[in-house]
Design an enzyme around this catalytic site. Structure first.
Site, PDB file in Angstrom:
ATOM      1  N   CYS A  77     -25.428  33.382 -34.883  1.00  0.00           N
ATOM      2  CA  CYS A  77     -25.230  32.020 -34.378  1.00  0.00           C
ATOM      3  C   CYS A  77     -24.827  31.918 -32.910  1.00  0.00           C
ATOM      4  O   CYS A  77     -25.558  31.352 -32.090  1.00  0.00           O
ATOM      5  CB  CYS A  77     -24.200  31.302 -35.250  1.00  0.00           C
ATOM      6  SG  CYS A  77     -24.654  31.193 -36.997  1.00  0.00           S
ATOM      7  N   HIS A 131     -21.766  27.080 -30.962  1.00  0.00           N
ATOM      8  CA  HIS A 131     -20.928  27.650 -32.013  1.00  0.00           C
ATOM      9  C   HIS A 131     -19.475  27.367 -31.637  1.00  0.00           C
ATOM     10  O   HIS A 131     -19.060  27.620 -30.510  1.00  0.00           O
ATOM     11  CB  HIS A 131     -21.160  29.156 -32.134  1.00  0.00           C
ATOM     12  CG  HIS A 131     -20.519  29.752 -33.342  1.00  0.00           C
ATOM     13  ND1 HIS A 131     -21.125  29.796 -34.574  1.00  0.00           N
ATOM     14  CD2 HIS A 131     -19.297  30.310 -33.514  1.00  0.00           C
ATOM     15  CE1 HIS A 131     -20.313  30.359 -35.445  1.00  0.00           C
ATOM     16  NE2 HIS A 131     -19.198  30.672 -34.834  1.00  0.00           N
TER      17      HIS A 131
END
Length: 543
Positions: A77, A131
């Site tokens: 991510c 993120h």
């Protein structure tokens, strides 16, 4: 920022509108709606998946240019998102884990929303865009990237808590977590809240004189598979097949394998007592994982449908570019793996499409809706193919120049080498040329020889053999880096020594290699790197 009162947030919003209006002189600028999905592989109807029900995303695809072969630069991510949001590769952002902020760690690189903000746009973030955490300075890069503090759904905090009802009637932290939404804390789910907030922002921006850049980040199908339980009905277990290649290939180098430790930590998976690192998941549970992943995708599709239908209702579809994408894919049993964390196509290949009003689709007529909501439970919902598609290989690092170009702004220049001192530049191609009014199928060489196109990915490892931190090694523990080249003909990966203090790969220190030919081995199960007949080819492929 999550606890800001509505009145304070409204104040930020008003200030942002005034600031953007002062900085933007173009009244006909196109808005941007960027939809980012977490862990979504191209398991969608518009990508040829005949099992998955995704009518709303398919409808978007029918009005878009769809890239069949788009690849992430790292299949995890934070590194992937920082890479495509800055337009720089992981070796430039120097983010391979979750534990550093690029502006401090590598360079003060501009981001896509920052560039739009500086060019007069009101920039807004909803859900998981950057993120969260250290990798975005605990602020989702606010105030650099956003006109006011990003929105995170309040129910997000329950995602990894004991909210999954098990067969014993108790609550657990399970991998498989279909829920009755009325029974969960707050009576809602994060992606539902994100859709509602995004629609509220669209309603406010409808009357704005300034263009907007709205990024909406959806959590599902990221684990845990926590979704409304009714979506299971779309995927009866008896219809669930296994991955076509569910076993670890004999020729796979140990360094290339990821032991999917985050899956193993879930209570329902722990109860299976699976051996580490290669122990296979029981077949019946494999089917349940695949069922829940696909159900999560259909749940996600409804949220995208509600969002796009609202865009239509607000009459914004005629002047809003829509980009739809994922940060990386996810293995569903292929090669005996159940996660991202690798260089295989199943983890690096992602959906990517762009809707551009008047270019990928005709402008909607008065009263016409381009994106009416499609019910995935309705068997009569129309199966739609992609509007225009290309099989050319492209990279997510191209998102920055492409959105800038589509919006009519100057495309950032190519980055010099090195570029740590350059705030605004890009390391990806501008894909805007694919929107030329030209039949790609009639002229496949319009943009050059497809055999010359390359997509690069990479993944770090702490050791040559799978261990507890192989999936997500911290920077200080990285000893090996797998650099991967994907062409129309092959995927070639070389695992080389890596210094985490100097950020240098040693290509003379080769730990292992992989070579798969696309035509004869599309699933990448037969590694011919060590086959002597390919020795000359390997020599020419090495960086």
């Amino acid at each position: 920022w999550r606890q800001l009162s509505f009145s304070l947030l409204l104040g930020f919003f008003c200030i942002a509108l005034v600031s953007a209006a002062q900085g933007n002189s173009a009244t006909d600028a196109l808005n941007i709606l960027l939809i980012i999905v977490d862990d979504l592989r191209p398991s969608l109807g518009c990508y040829g998946d005949k099992l998955v029900r995704s009518p709303n995303i398919d409808q978007l695809a029918s009005h878009s240019i769809v890239f069949e072969n788009a690849f992430a630069q790292q299949a995890v991510c934070a590194p992937s998102r920082v890479s495509f949001l800055t337009g720089r590769r992981p070796d430039t952002t120097r983010l391979y884990d979750f534990n550093s902020y690029w502006r401090v760690h590598s360079g003060n690189f501009s981001t896509i929303p920052q560039y739009f903000k500086e060019n007069g746009y009101v920039t807004m973030s909803v859900g998981k865009v950057f993120h969260p955490g250290i990798s975005s300075n605990h602020s989702d890069d606010y105030p650099y990237s956003w006109s006011f503090p990003p929105y995170h759904p309040s129910s997000e905090k329950y995602e990894n808590t004991k909210t999954c009802k098990g067969q014993d009637g108790k609550l657990h932290t399970n991998l498989l977590c279909p829920v009755d939404v009325a029974d969960v804390p707050e009576g809602t789910l994060p992606d539902k809240q994100s859709t509602e907030e995004a629609i509220r922002l669209l309603e406010k921006m409808k009357t704005s004189v300034s263009p907007f850049f709205l990024a909406v980040g959806y959590h599902k199908p990221h684990i845990p598979f926590r979704y409304p339980k009714e979506f299971q009905k779309l995927y009866p277990l008896e219809n669930m097949t296994l991955a076509p290649d569910p076993h670890v290939p004999d020729s796979l180098p140990p360094v290339a394998y990821n032991p999917w430790m985050d899956i193993r930590e879930r209570e329902d998976v722990q109860a299976l007592n699976i051996s580490v690192p290669y122990g296979p998941i029981p077949v019946d549970f494999q089917r349940k994982i695949r069922q829940s992943y696909f159900a999560s995708v259909s749940y996600l599709d409804t949220q995208v449908g509600h969002l796009l239908s609202a865009l239509d209702d607000l009459r914004l579809a005629h002047n809003t570019i829509i980009a739809f994408m994922s940060d990386h894919g996810w293995a569903l049993g292929e090669h005996g793996e159940w996660a991202k964390y690798s260089n295989f196509d199943v983890t690096t290949r992602v959906p990517l499409m762009f809707y551009v009003p008047g270019k990928t689709a005709l402008l909607p007529a008065a009263g016409e809706k381009l994106f009416p909501y499609q019910d995935p439970f309705d068997p009569a919902s129309e199966l739609m193919g992609a509007g225009r598609r290309t099989e050319d290989l492209v990279e997510l690092v191209s998102l920055f120049p492409t959105l800038a170009g589509l919006a009519g702004m100057p495309v950032p220049p190519w980055c010099p080498i090195p570029s740590f001192h350059v705030e605004l530049c890009r390391e990806g191609h501008n894909l805007q040329r694919y929107l030329q009014l030209h039949d790609l199928e009639e002229d496949p060489y319009l943009f050059g020889n497809p055999r010359e196109l390359i997509a690069y990915s990479q993944y770090p490892r702490p050791a040559d053999f799978p261990q507890w931190n192989s999936d997500k090694p911290s920077l200080k523990d990285i000893k090996v880096m797998g650099y991967s080249i994907r062409t129309i003909d092959y995927r070639y990966t070389v695992w080389v020594g890596f210094s985490p203090t100097e950020f240098l790969a040693n290509f003379s220190d080769i730990h292992a290699g992989e070579l798969y030919f696309v035509d004869s081995d599309p699933l990448q199960d037969h590694n011919v790197y060590n086959d002597s007949q390919h020795g000359g080819l390997l020599l020419s492929l090495r960086p």
